[in-house]
Design an enzyme around this catalytic site. Structure first.
Site: not given
Length: 141
Positions: A93, A11, A104, A117, A87, A114, A59
């Site tokens: 998250t 991100k 993260r 994705h 993951r 964060n 959000f």
């Protein structure tokens, strides 16, 4: 051996920190192969379409604004259990809840910013991969 594919997006917050290489290194050390990648600035339309499942969530607008705030690095990762493996590398998250040593925990600023994705299921991974990549853009390794 059954290979899976998953979609990963680094991100804008992590791209701005110049940690793409650090994150790719973690993918590769975990056995995830990058089989497609693109560096791009998402348009509002692309971000809204990608996150359409969240359209009615409070959000949604903030998420779209964040995702178009700077460039992203989008990749397709492949390995056995790619979705779960990716993951696990990402961590929770909310970076405050993420285990030490996860992407993260190490690179994210907040639950909104964060760092990355990751697809949440094999089924969603197929949809997400197809959203950003044509089959001809995925190169087997």
């Amino acid at each position: 051996m059954v290979l899976e594919r998953t979609l990963s997006i680094i991100k804008p917050d992590a791209v701005a920190k110049n940690v793409i290489g650090d994150i790719y290194s973690r993918f590769e050390k975990a056995g995830l192969k990058v089989v497609a990648a693109k560096y791009k600035q998402l348009s509002r339309r692309e971000a809204e379409g990608f996150y359409a499942v969240h359209r009615d969530r409070p959000f949604f607008n903030a998420l779209v604004e964040f995702m178009i705030s700077g460039p992203v690095m989008i990749q397709v990762l492949e390995s056995e259990n790619a979705v779960a493996r990716h993951r696990e590398l990402l961590g929770a998250t909310n970076p405050k809840d993420a285990a030490l040593g996860t992407i993260r925990a190490d690179f994210a600023e907040s639950i909104e910013a964060n760092a990355a994705h990751g697809s949440d299921s094999v089924e969603n991974a197929a949809i997400e991969v197809a959203y950003f990549f044509a089959a001809t853009e995925i190169i087997l390794r």
